[in-house]
Design a protein around this motif. Structure first.
Motif, PDB file in Angstrom:
ATOM      1  N   LYS A 126     -10.692 -36.436  35.367  1.00  7.60           N
ATOM      2  CA  LYS A 126     -12.053 -36.747  35.260  1.00  7.60           C
ATOM      3  C   LYS A 126     -12.303 -38.417  35.553  1.00  7.60           C
ATOM      4  O   LYS A 126     -11.523 -39.087  35.589  1.00  7.60           O
ATOM      5  N   GLU A 127     -13.555 -38.826  36.070  1.00  3.39           N
ATOM      6  CA  GLU A 127     -13.709 -40.227  36.645  1.00  3.39           C
ATOM      7  C   GLU A 127     -13.479 -41.106  35.460  1.00  3.39           C
ATOM      8  O   GLU A 127     -12.975 -42.050  35.703  1.00  3.39           O
ATOM      9  N   GLU A 128     -14.066 -40.845  34.096  1.00  2.00           N
ATOM     10  CA  GLU A 128     -13.615 -41.980  33.118  1.00  2.00           C
ATOM     11  C   GLU A 128     -12.293 -41.910  32.941  1.00  2.00           C
ATOM     12  O   GLU A 128     -11.672 -43.148  32.688  1.00  2.00           O
ATOM     13  N   GLU A 129     -11.357 -41.023  33.101  1.00  2.00           N
ATOM     14  CA  GLU A 129     -10.068 -41.049  32.897  1.00  2.00           C
ATOM     15  C   GLU A 129      -9.260 -41.707  34.010  1.00  2.00           C
ATOM     16  O   GLU A 129      -8.525 -42.510  33.911  1.00  2.00           O
ATOM     17  N   SER A 130      -9.979 -41.649  35.193  1.00  2.00           N
ATOM     18  CA  SER A 130      -9.375 -42.311  36.264  1.00  2.00           C
ATOM     19  C   SER A 130      -9.524 -43.977  36.187  1.00  2.00           C
ATOM     20  O   SER A 130      -8.665 -44.917  36.625  1.00  2.00           O
ATOM     21  N   HIS A 131     -10.785 -44.236  35.431  1.00  2.00           N
ATOM     22  CA  HIS A 131     -10.833 -45.726  35.188  1.00  2.00           C
ATOM     23  C   HIS A 131      -9.779 -46.371  34.036  1.00  2.00           C
ATOM     24  O   HIS A 131      -9.149 -47.312  34.357  1.00  2.00           O
ATOM     25  N   ILE A 132      -9.440 -45.483  33.280  1.00  2.00           N
ATOM     26  CA  ILE A 132      -8.363 -45.918  32.252  1.00  2.00           C
ATOM     27  C   ILE A 132      -7.073 -46.028  32.936  1.00  2.00           C
ATOM     28  O   ILE A 132      -6.198 -47.092  32.826  1.00  2.00           O
ATOM     29  N   LEU A 133      -6.756 -44.929  33.998  1.00  2.00           N
ATOM     30  CA  LEU A 133      -5.368 -45.189  34.684  1.00  2.00           C
ATOM     31  C   LEU A 133      -5.378 -46.129  35.438  1.00  2.00           C
ATOM     32  O   LEU A 133      -4.333 -46.900  35.739  1.00  2.00           O
ATOM     33  N   ARG A 134      -6.523 -46.483  36.265  1.00  2.00           N
ATOM     34  CA  ARG A 134      -6.613 -47.618  37.044  1.00  2.00           C
ATOM     35  C   ARG A 134      -6.265 -48.960  36.403  1.00  2.00           C
ATOM     36  O   ARG A 134      -5.695 -49.822  36.718  1.00  2.00           O
ATOM     37  N   ARG A 135      -6.852 -49.074  35.157  1.00  2.00           N
ATOM     38  CA  ARG A 135      -6.639 -50.106  34.331  1.00  2.00           C
ATOM     39  C   ARG A 135      -5.126 -50.342  33.876  1.00  2.00           C
ATOM     40  O   ARG A 135      -4.419 -51.378  34.236  1.00  2.00           O
ATOM     41  N   ILE A 136      -4.573 -49.202  33.687  1.00  2.00           N
ATOM     42  CA  ILE A 136      -3.117 -49.171  33.120  1.00  2.00           C
ATOM     43  C   ILE A 136      -2.187 -49.729  34.453  1.00  2.00           C
ATOM     44  O   ILE A 136      -1.196 -50.638  34.058  1.00  2.00           O
ATOM     45  N   PHE A 137      -2.600 -49.361  35.534  1.00  2.00           N
ATOM     46  CA  PHE A 137      -1.859 -49.827  36.750  1.00  2.00           C
ATOM     47  C   PHE A 137      -1.756 -51.459  37.101  1.00  2.00           C
ATOM     48  O   PHE A 137      -1.226 -52.034  37.489  1.00  2.00           O
ATOM     49  N   VAL A 138      -3.296 -51.828  36.709  1.00  2.00           N
ATOM     50  CA  VAL A 138      -3.293 -53.402  36.844  1.00  2.00           C
ATOM     51  C   VAL A 138      -2.462 -54.173  35.681  1.00  2.00           C
ATOM     52  O   VAL A 138      -1.846 -55.187  36.024  1.00  2.00           O
ATOM     53  N   GLU A 139      -2.512 -53.581  34.586  1.00  2.00           N
ATOM     54  CA  GLU A 139      -1.835 -54.425  33.391  1.00  2.00           C
ATOM     55  C   GLU A 139      -0.325 -53.975  33.332  1.00  2.00           C
ATOM     56  O   GLU A 139       0.460 -54.840  32.878  1.00  2.00           O
ATOM     57  N   ALA A 140       0.250 -52.737  33.685  1.00  2.00           N
ATOM     58  CA  ALA A 140       1.792 -52.718  33.602  1.00  2.00           C
ATOM     59  C   ALA A 140       2.292 -52.926  34.815  1.00  2.00           C
ATOM     60  O   ALA A 140       2.090 -52.117  35.715  1.00  2.00           O
ATOM     61  N   LYS A 141       2.628 -54.077  35.192  1.00  2.00           N
ATOM     62  CA  LYS A 141       3.341 -54.167  36.208  1.00  2.00           C
ATOM     63  C   LYS A 141       4.762 -53.446  36.518  1.00  2.00           C
ATOM     64  O   LYS A 141       4.967 -53.503  37.658  1.00  2.00           O
ATOM     65  N   THR A 142       5.144 -52.942  35.643  1.00  2.00           N
ATOM     66  CA  THR A 142       6.167 -51.938  35.789  1.00  2.00           C
ATOM     67  C   THR A 142       5.972 -50.701  36.701  1.00  2.00           C
ATOM     68  O   THR A 142       6.824 -49.978  36.995  1.00  2.00           O
ATOM     69  N   LEU A 143       4.488 -50.575  36.772  1.00  3.11           N
ATOM     70  CA  LEU A 143       4.371 -49.498  37.836  1.00  3.11           C
ATOM     71  C   LEU A 143       3.967 -49.778  39.199  1.00  3.11           C
ATOM     72  O   LEU A 143       3.707 -48.878  39.986  1.00  3.11           O
ATOM     73  N   HIS A 144       4.069 -51.168  39.461  1.00  2.89           N
ATOM     74  CA  HIS A 144       4.162 -51.591  40.924  1.00  2.89           C
ATOM     75  C   HIS A 144       5.203 -51.020  41.853  1.00  2.89           C
ATOM     76  O   HIS A 144       6.176 -51.048  41.174  1.00  2.89           O
TER      77      HIS A 144
END
Length: 278
Positions: free
Chosen positions: A153-171
């Motif tokens: 869902k769209e609100e969930e995509s916002h959460i996942l986008r945030r974790i990719f910004v904060e979690a450098k281990t996912l770059h």
């Protein structure tokens, strides 16, 4: 030709298919070898897709073309190969809509088998990051729900986008070798990052020119590259999926976070088209 079409309709259909495919291949060749990508310039989705895929297209169909032009026996050797193994011997330019759907969905079948392992790698990367603990838990909860069959869902995509910004281990450059393998059947972060850059460039082009500006031959390839299950009888499915993808992937300021997110978005959207066409 009338005699051939009435007495040997299957052979006639294949020869006609080869003719149409050859025209497409020549058209793509002209586009590929006259196009020089320049940084900062906007290109159409078709130009970007052709520029990236054409080399693989030629390598795939070249053996059949070489055999076809062997005097006397070439056509009679190559025709059975094309009839029996169109996905293995012909490039996408030569496929019918149904053949294209079957071939591309088979690739997704193989990738889908890697999704459980990929989900675990993502959650492990989140746990080893310095991201906010509440955000990390929310992200892992979303991944578990997706694994159980929920739609993104769209609100969930916002959460996942945030974790990719904060979690450098996912770059892309920080991913483990097992994580890279689950994403791309390769352990090269350089190749994977280039693929993500390509996806991001096509996304920007789609937003600029519109998702319905291309023919379905190109649109299906674009949708497939983003994890969409295709249906040759329902071509709106590809357009709907691409629009969802663009909605879920917009709004990044960090390039590395965007690239990491784009590489994983097919995992997150795995349930957003049904797999009945498998």
């Amino acid at each position: 030709m009338n005699f051939l079409s009435s007495r040997f309709p299957r052979i006639y259909a294949v020869l006609n298919q080869m003719k149409v495919g050859s025209i497409r291949l020549v058209k793509d060749a002209k586009l590929r070898y006259t196009l020089k990508l320049e940084k900062g310039k906007m290109y159409t989705p078709t130009q970007l897709v052709t520029h990236k895929e054409f080399g693989a297209d030629v390598r795939k169909c070249l053996p059949v073309f070489v055999i076809f032009w062997i005097p006397v026996i070439g056509m009679w050797i190559s025709l059975p190969m094309v009839l029996l193994f169109p996905h293995q011997t012909l490039s996408r330019q030569f496929w019918t809509d149904k053949q294209r759907t079957l071939a591309l969905n088979r690739v997704l079948e193989h990738r889908a088998k890697l999704f459980p392992s990929l989900s675990l790698n993502v959650m492990n990367a989140i746990e080893h990051s310095q991201a906010d603990s509440k955000l990390s838990q929310l992200s892992c909860d979303i991944l578990e729900k997706i694994g159980q069959g929920d739609l993104l869902k769209e609100e969930e995509s916002h959460i996942l986008r945030r974790i990719f910004v904060e979690a450098k281990t996912l770059h892309p450059k920080a991913l483990t070798s097992n994580h890279l393998k689950d994403l791309s059947f390769s352990t090269s972060s350089y190749d994977l990052r280039n693929h993500a850059i390509y996806i991001a460039n096509v996304d920007r082009s789609l937003r600029h020119f519109g998702i319905d500006a291309e023919d379905m031959y190109t649109t299906d390839i674009i949708a497939h590259q983003r994890g969409c299950w295709l249906d040759s009888t329902d071509q709106k499915r590809s357009l709907t999926y691409i629009q969802q993808w663009l909605d879920f992937s917009k709004g990044f300021k960090s390039k590395e976070a965007e690239l990491g997110y784009l590489l994983h978005l097919p995992l997150f959207m795995r349930n957003n088209t049904s797999t009945e066409t498998k």
